[in-house]
Structure formats: C-alpha cells, structure tokens
Design a protein around this motif. Structure first.
Motif, PDB file in Angstrom:
ATOM      1  N   LYS A   1      -4.754 -33.723 -34.275  1.00  0.00           N
ATOM      2  CA  LYS A   1      -3.861 -32.638 -33.940  1.00  0.00           C
ATOM      3  C   LYS A   1      -2.082 -33.117 -34.292  1.00  0.00           C
ATOM      4  O   LYS A   1      -1.794 -31.964 -34.733  1.00  0.00           O
ATOM      5  CB  LYS A   1      -3.717 -32.484 -32.208  1.00  0.00           C
ATOM      6  N   PHE A   2      -1.164 -34.265 -33.469  1.00  0.00           N
ATOM      7  CA  PHE A   2      -0.446 -34.366 -34.701  1.00  0.00           C
ATOM      8  C   PHE A   2       0.083 -34.288 -35.844  1.00  0.00           C
ATOM      9  O   PHE A   2       0.621 -33.871 -36.701  1.00  0.00           O
ATOM     10  CB  PHE A   2       0.186 -36.052 -34.014  1.00  0.00           C
ATOM     11  N   LEU A   3      -1.640 -34.980 -36.606  1.00  0.00           N
ATOM     12  CA  LEU A   3      -1.623 -34.583 -38.557  1.00  0.00           C
ATOM     13  C   LEU A   3      -1.387 -33.047 -38.210  1.00  0.00           C
ATOM     14  O   LEU A   3      -1.359 -32.998 -39.411  1.00  0.00           O
ATOM     15  CB  LEU A   3      -2.794 -34.841 -38.618  1.00  0.00           C
ATOM     16  N   LEU A   4      -2.543 -32.465 -38.066  1.00  0.00           N
ATOM     17  CA  LEU A   4      -2.313 -30.747 -37.970  1.00  0.00           C
ATOM     18  C   LEU A   4      -0.868 -30.467 -37.706  1.00  0.00           C
ATOM     19  O   LEU A   4      -0.932 -29.528 -38.859  1.00  0.00           O
ATOM     20  CB  LEU A   4      -3.627 -30.130 -37.454  1.00  0.00           C
ATOM     21  N   GLU A   5      -0.314 -30.780 -37.012  1.00  0.00           N
ATOM     22  CA  GLU A   5       1.154 -30.275 -37.291  1.00  0.00           C
ATOM     23  C   GLU A   5       2.496 -30.441 -38.492  1.00  0.00           C
ATOM     24  O   GLU A   5       2.659 -29.707 -38.516  1.00  0.00           O
ATOM     25  CB  GLU A   5       2.102 -30.958 -35.916  1.00  0.00           C
ATOM     26  N   LEU A   6       1.971 -31.601 -38.394  1.00  0.00           N
ATOM     27  CA  LEU A   6       2.295 -32.205 -39.940  1.00  0.00           C
ATOM     28  C   LEU A   6       2.811 -31.664 -40.939  1.00  0.00           C
ATOM     29  O   LEU A   6       3.380 -31.254 -41.804  1.00  0.00           O
ATOM     30  CB  LEU A   6       2.301 -34.304 -39.791  1.00  0.00           C
ATOM     31  N   LEU A   7       0.835 -31.310 -41.212  1.00  0.00           N
ATOM     32  CA  LEU A   7       0.581 -30.512 -42.212  1.00  0.00           C
ATOM     33  C   LEU A   7       1.099 -28.669 -42.597  1.00  0.00           C
ATOM     34  O   LEU A   7       1.696 -28.752 -43.182  1.00  0.00           O
ATOM     35  CB  LEU A   7      -0.631 -31.070 -42.187  1.00  0.00           C
ATOM     36  N   GLU A   8       1.413 -28.918 -40.959  1.00  0.00           N
ATOM     37  CA  GLU A   8       1.995 -27.413 -41.148  1.00  0.00           C
ATOM     38  C   GLU A   8       2.639 -27.132 -41.443  1.00  0.00           C
ATOM     39  O   GLU A   8       3.761 -26.726 -41.935  1.00  0.00           O
ATOM     40  CB  GLU A   8       1.484 -26.311 -39.426  1.00  0.00           C
ATOM     41  N   ASN A   9       3.824 -28.590 -40.602  1.00  0.00           N
ATOM     42  CA  ASN A   9       5.105 -28.227 -41.028  1.00  0.00           C
ATOM     43  C   ASN A   9       5.772 -28.853 -42.927  1.00  0.00           C
ATOM     44  O   ASN A   9       6.679 -27.985 -43.145  1.00  0.00           O
ATOM     45  CB  ASN A   9       5.683 -29.998 -40.429  1.00  0.00           C
ATOM     46  N   VAL A  10       4.770 -29.399 -43.501  1.00  0.00           N
ATOM     47  CA  VAL A  10       5.122 -30.052 -44.991  1.00  0.00           C
ATOM     48  C   VAL A  10       4.463 -28.511 -45.639  1.00  0.00           C
ATOM     49  O   VAL A  10       4.946 -28.477 -46.433  1.00  0.00           O
ATOM     50  CB  VAL A  10       4.365 -31.060 -45.436  1.00  0.00           C
ATOM     51  N   GLU A  11       3.915 -27.861 -45.006  1.00  0.00           N
ATOM     52  CA  GLU A  11       3.280 -26.912 -46.032  1.00  0.00           C
ATOM     53  C   GLU A  11       4.899 -25.501 -45.930  1.00  0.00           C
ATOM     54  O   GLU A  11       4.924 -24.386 -46.655  1.00  0.00           O
ATOM     55  CB  GLU A  11       2.219 -26.306 -45.033  1.00  0.00           C
ATOM     56  N   ALA A  12       5.522 -25.163 -44.458  1.00  0.00           N
ATOM     57  CA  ALA A  12       6.062 -24.482 -44.667  1.00  0.00           C
ATOM     58  C   ALA A  12       7.378 -25.623 -45.083  1.00  0.00           C
ATOM     59  O   ALA A  12       8.208 -24.064 -46.072  1.00  0.00           O
ATOM     60  CB  ALA A  12       7.081 -24.657 -42.827  1.00  0.00           C
TER      61      ALA A  12
ATOM     62  N   ALA B   1     -20.527 -45.306 -39.619  1.00  0.00           N
ATOM     63  CA  ALA B   1     -19.698 -45.192 -38.488  1.00  0.00           C
ATOM     64  C   ALA B   1     -19.175 -44.466 -37.977  1.00  0.00           C
ATOM     65  O   ALA B   1     -17.507 -44.813 -39.524  1.00  0.00           O
ATOM     66  CB  ALA B   1     -19.116 -47.130 -38.467  1.00  0.00           C
ATOM     67  N   GLY B   2     -18.710 -44.257 -37.142  1.00  0.00           N
ATOM     68  CA  GLY B   2     -17.341 -43.098 -37.263  1.00  0.00           C
ATOM     69  C   GLY B   2     -16.978 -41.935 -35.629  1.00  0.00           C
ATOM     70  O   GLY B   2     -17.525 -42.796 -35.117  1.00  0.00           O
ATOM     71  N   ARG B   3     -15.893 -41.451 -35.673  1.00  0.00           N
ATOM     72  CA  ARG B   3     -14.655 -41.353 -34.490  1.00  0.00           C
ATOM     73  C   ARG B   3     -15.164 -39.745 -34.033  1.00  0.00           C
ATOM     74  O   ARG B   3     -14.410 -40.030 -35.386  1.00  0.00           O
ATOM     75  CB  ARG B   3     -14.573 -42.294 -33.765  1.00  0.00           C
ATOM     76  N   TYR B   4     -14.479 -39.391 -32.923  1.00  0.00           N
ATOM     77  CA  TYR B   4     -13.600 -38.081 -32.996  1.00  0.00           C
ATOM     78  C   TYR B   4     -12.680 -38.634 -32.794  1.00  0.00           C
ATOM     79  O   TYR B   4     -12.256 -38.145 -31.297  1.00  0.00           O
ATOM     80  CB  TYR B   4     -14.063 -37.214 -32.623  1.00  0.00           C
ATOM     81  N   PRO B   5     -11.313 -39.070 -33.614  1.00  0.00           N
ATOM     82  CA  PRO B   5      -9.742 -38.775 -33.160  1.00  0.00           C
ATOM     83  C   PRO B   5      -9.121 -37.733 -32.905  1.00  0.00           C
ATOM     84  O   PRO B   5      -8.188 -36.881 -33.558  1.00  0.00           O
ATOM     85  CB  PRO B   5      -9.505 -39.513 -34.291  1.00  0.00           C
TER      86      PRO B   5
ATOM     87  N   VAL C   1     -11.025 -31.354 -34.551  1.00  0.00           N
ATOM     88  CA  VAL C   1     -10.310 -31.647 -32.681  1.00  0.00           C
ATOM     89  C   VAL C   1     -11.441 -30.376 -32.147  1.00  0.00           C
ATOM     90  O   VAL C   1     -11.953 -30.828 -30.672  1.00  0.00           O
ATOM     91  CB  VAL C   1      -9.209 -30.806 -32.923  1.00  0.00           C
ATOM     92  N   LYS C   2     -12.144 -30.205 -32.919  1.00  0.00           N
ATOM     93  CA  LYS C   2     -13.187 -29.427 -32.074  1.00  0.00           C
ATOM     94  C   LYS C   2     -14.940 -30.200 -32.109  1.00  0.00           C
ATOM     95  O   LYS C   2     -15.703 -29.517 -31.534  1.00  0.00           O
ATOM     96  CB  LYS C   2     -14.222 -28.058 -33.092  1.00  0.00           C
TER      97      LYS C   2
END
Length: 148
Positions: free
Chosen positions: A83-94, A74-78, A45-46
C-alpha cells in the motif's frame, strides 16, 4: 551523469513497515515498467499475487505459482508495504507527468529501501523487568526513466 530532464524521482521517509518486508517487495519491482509494478502491488493488496521472500524466508510457506514465475517458492503477501509503495509509485508518476514525460513508457531504473529511525519503547513486566518494543521504519527512494 544522467539527463535530469528524462527522469523523475520520489522519496518517502519513515514508512511504518519493517525494512525486511520492504526490501523483498522493492527487489521484485526493480527494473519493471511502472504500469506493471502498480498492477502487481494492487494484486498483492487483494491477496491475489504473492511476493517471493528470498533473504528473509525462515518459516515462510510456499505459495502457488511463485516457483514458476520467479524461480523461488517461498513467499508472502506484504499488504502494508504494498500500500505504501503504491502511493509512492503514484507520486513518482505525477512527478514524471509534471515534467512532461509519457507515463506509459516509464521504467523503474532505481528503487531502494533504507533503514529509517527506530522508535524505542519498553513494556514493563513482572519483577522489575522490561521488554523492548521497537517500532522500525523504512525510507524508500524511487527513480523512473522514460524508455525509448
């Protein structure tokens, strides 16, 4: 059969990100510790750490450090997918904390991106023609386990 008391799950439906981008990010996170995965996504994200694009890499430029870390240049910065996966990982951590699991020992044992619904719209053009303007979505599921 898995012991349900040792794992935690989370699912998110209809994420407004292309399945192609989400698939590449998810493949990097598979098998990682949850803490490391969250750090990686925050760096994406940064715009500090790129994600290797292995399958959908047509006209994707090379990024510094990717070949050394992942063996693929080869790569990119998606950012949107991260951002959406970060929210999902915080959800599964909770969810894991709610079950009484130690959040420092959590490992992603399963993470998958599936094609969601496609919102089909058409943009009118000249001479009676129309151009399709499709909005693709993705469904993502993640399962974590407490590493022993």
């Amino acid at each position: 059969m898995r012991d349900e008391s040792k794992i935690a799950k989370a699912v998110r439906y209809d994420i407004p990100v292309s399945i192609k981008y989400m698939r590449e990010v998810v493949s990097v996170l598979r098998g990682m510790k949850l803490k490391d995965a969250k750090t990686l996504l925050e760096n994406v994200v940064k715009l500090k750490e790129p994600i290797p694009f292995r399958r959908y890499h047509g006209k994707v430029s090379h990024k510094r450090g990717l070949a050394d870390k992942y063996g693929w240049p080869a790569g990119r910065y998606p950012v949107k997918a991260a951002k959406f996966l970060l929210e999902l990982l915080e959800n599964v951590e909770a969810n894991a904390e709610n079950k009484g699991l130690d959040k420092d020992k959590l490992v992603i044992i399963h993470i998958a991106a599936h094609k969601g619904i496609t919102l089909k719209r058409y943009m009118p053009r000249a001479f009676g023609r129309a151009t399709p303007k499709f909005r693709r979505t993705t469904n993502v599921e993640v399962i974590v386990r407490e590493a022993s």
